[in-house]
Design a protein around this motif. Structure first.
Motif, short mmCIF file in Angstrom:
data_model
loop_
_atom_site.label_atom_id
_atom_site.label_comp_id
_atom_site.label_asym_id
_atom_site.label_seq_id
_atom_site.Cartn_x
_atom_site.Cartn_y
_atom_site.Cartn_z
N THR A 42 0.84 -1.20 0.00
CA THR A 42 0.00 0.00 0.00
C THR A 42 0.87 1.25 0.00
OG1 THR A 42 -1.73 -1.19 1.18
CG2 THR A 42 -1.83 1.21 1.24
N GLN A 43 1.93 1.25 0.79
CA GLN A 43 2.83 2.39 0.85
C GLN A 43 3.50 2.62 -0.52
OE1 GLN A 43 6.21 1.96 3.46
NE2 GLN A 43 6.46 4.18 3.64
N LYS A 44 3.91 1.55 -1.18
CA LYS A 44 4.52 1.68 -2.50
C LYS A 44 3.53 2.24 -3.51
CE LYS A 44 7.87 -2.08 -2.12
NZ LYS A 44 8.29 -3.39 -2.64
N GLN A 45 2.28 1.78 -3.46
CA GLN A 45 1.26 2.29 -4.39
C GLN A 45 0.97 3.76 -4.14
OE1 GLN A 45 0.00 0.69 -7.08
NE2 GLN A 45 1.55 -0.80 -6.50
N LYS A 46 0.98 4.18 -2.88
CA LYS A 46 0.76 5.60 -2.57
C LYS A 46 1.87 6.45 -3.15
CE LYS A 46 -0.18 8.91 1.11
NZ LYS A 46 0.11 9.98 0.22
N ILE A 47 3.09 6.01 -3.02
CA ILE A 47 4.23 6.75 -3.57
C ILE A 47 4.13 6.84 -5.09
CG2 ILE A 47 6.75 6.68 -3.92
CD1 ILE A 47 6.88 5.48 -1.03
N LEU A 48 3.77 5.72 -5.74
CA LEU A 48 3.60 5.75 -7.20
C LEU A 48 2.50 6.72 -7.60
CD1 LEU A 48 3.95 1.97 -8.10
CD2 LEU A 48 5.54 3.80 -8.66
N CYS A 49 1.39 6.73 -6.87
CA CYS A 49 0.29 7.66 -7.16
C CYS A 49 0.72 9.10 -6.96
CB CYS A 49 -0.92 7.35 -6.29
SG CYS A 49 -1.79 5.85 -6.76
N PHE A 90 -17.30 9.20 -6.35
CA PHE A 90 -17.61 7.86 -5.86
C PHE A 90 -16.69 7.49 -4.71
CE2 PHE A 90 -17.06 3.23 -6.00
CZ PHE A 90 -18.38 2.82 -5.87
N HIS A 91 -15.38 7.68 -4.93
CA HIS A 91 -14.40 7.31 -3.91
C HIS A 91 -13.07 7.95 -4.26
CE1 HIS A 91 -13.04 4.79 -0.61
NE2 HIS A 91 -12.02 4.40 -1.33
N LYS A 92 -12.28 8.22 -3.25
CA LYS A 92 -10.94 8.76 -3.47
C LYS A 92 -9.92 7.75 -2.95
CE LYS A 92 -8.26 12.91 -3.20
NZ LYS A 92 -8.17 14.29 -2.82
N VAL A 93 -8.95 7.43 -3.79
CA VAL A 93 -7.87 6.52 -3.41
C VAL A 93 -6.57 7.28 -3.58
CG1 VAL A 93 -6.70 4.35 -3.91
CG2 VAL A 93 -9.18 4.51 -4.18
N PHE A 94 -5.89 7.50 -2.46
CA PHE A 94 -4.68 8.31 -2.44
C PHE A 94 -4.98 9.66 -3.08
CE2 PHE A 94 -2.73 3.91 -2.69
CZ PHE A 94 -2.62 3.79 -1.32
N SER A 95 -4.31 10.01 -4.16
CA SER A 95 -4.52 11.32 -4.78
C SER A 95 -5.47 11.27 -5.97
CB SER A 95 -3.17 11.88 -5.21
OG SER A 95 -2.48 10.96 -6.02
N PHE A 96 -6.12 10.14 -6.19
CA PHE A 96 -7.00 10.00 -7.35
C PHE A 96 -8.46 9.88 -6.93
CE2 PHE A 96 -2.93 8.72 -9.05
CZ PHE A 96 -2.92 9.40 -10.26
N ALA A 97 -9.31 10.68 -7.58
CA ALA A 97 -10.74 10.66 -7.30
C ALA A 97 -11.46 9.87 -8.39
CB ALA A 97 -11.29 12.08 -7.25
N TYR A 98 -12.23 8.89 -7.96
CA TYR A 98 -13.06 8.11 -8.88
C TYR A 98 -14.45 8.71 -8.90
CZ TYR A 98 -9.46 4.53 -9.13
OH TYR A 98 -8.29 3.87 -9.35
N PHE A 99 -14.99 8.87 -10.08
CA PHE A 99 -16.33 9.41 -10.26
C PHE A 99 -17.22 8.35 -10.89
CE2 PHE A 99 -14.27 13.21 -9.24
CZ PHE A 99 -15.21 14.21 -9.03
N ILE A 100 -18.52 8.49 -10.66
CA ILE A 100 -19.48 7.59 -11.28
C ILE A 100 -20.46 8.42 -12.09
CG2 ILE A 100 -21.05 7.53 -9.30
CD1 ILE A 100 -21.39 4.45 -10.07
N CYS A 101 -20.78 7.92 -13.26
CA CYS A 101 -21.73 8.59 -14.14
C CYS A 101 -23.15 8.21 -13.71
CB CYS A 101 -21.48 8.18 -15.59
SG CYS A 101 -22.67 8.89 -16.74
N GLU A 102 -23.95 9.21 -13.48
CA GLU A 102 -25.33 8.97 -13.06
C GLU A 102 -26.18 8.46 -14.23
OE1 GLU A 102 -26.82 10.21 -9.54
OE2 GLU A 102 -24.94 9.12 -9.57
N SER A 103 -25.71 8.64 -15.46
CA SER A 103 -26.47 8.20 -16.63
C SER A 103 -26.22 6.75 -17.01
CB SER A 103 -26.15 9.09 -17.83
OG SER A 103 -26.55 10.41 -17.58
N CYS A 104 -24.94 6.36 -17.04
CA CYS A 104 -24.63 4.99 -17.51
C CYS A 104 -23.93 4.13 -16.46
CB CYS A 104 -23.80 5.06 -18.78
SG CYS A 104 -22.09 5.60 -18.54
N ASN A 105 -23.68 4.69 -15.25
CA ASN A 105 -23.03 3.98 -14.14
C ASN A 105 -21.57 3.62 -14.39
OD1 ASN A 105 -25.16 4.05 -12.33
ND2 ASN A 105 -26.09 2.23 -13.22
#
Length: 96
Positions: free
Chosen positions: A25-32, A56-71
């Motif tokens: 997890t620490q390595k992935q955070k550094i890569l992000c 939808f969710h934030k993982v480290f420095s990246f924000a995931y979004f969800i489309c309300e139209s097509c999911n």
């Protein structure tokens, strides 16, 4: 009689201890974190082009979004081609 419904567990899973998970997890955070600043922001769903999107969710420095139209679930800040090339070619320091 109890029936077992499962696949055999690959031996590599036995090596995935809590310590291994924390280090990975620490390595992935550094890569992000290394990808910050080398991304392009999109303002609509890349599949249906709807602007009806929400976080939808934030993982480290990246924000995931969800489309309300097509999911469709997607990153709003997409790493540029150069950053992805470095990441997948192994040029980034993954032994941190």
């Amino acid at each position: 009689m109890i029936k077992k419904y499962s696949k055999p567990t690959p031996p590599v899973f036995n090596e995935r201890t809590l310590d291994w998970i924390l280090k990975a997890t620490q390595k992935q955070k550094i890569l992000c974190d290394n990808l910050i600043g080398s991304s392009k922001e999109i303002s609509c769903c890349p599949v249906c082009h709807s602007i009806d999107i929400k976080i939808f969710h934030k993982v480290f420095s990246f924000a995931y979004f969800i489309c309300e139209s097509c999911n469709h679930l997607f990153l709003k800040d997409i790493p540029d081609d150069n950053a992805l090339q470095k990441l997948y070619s192994g040029e980034t320091d993954q032994n941190v």
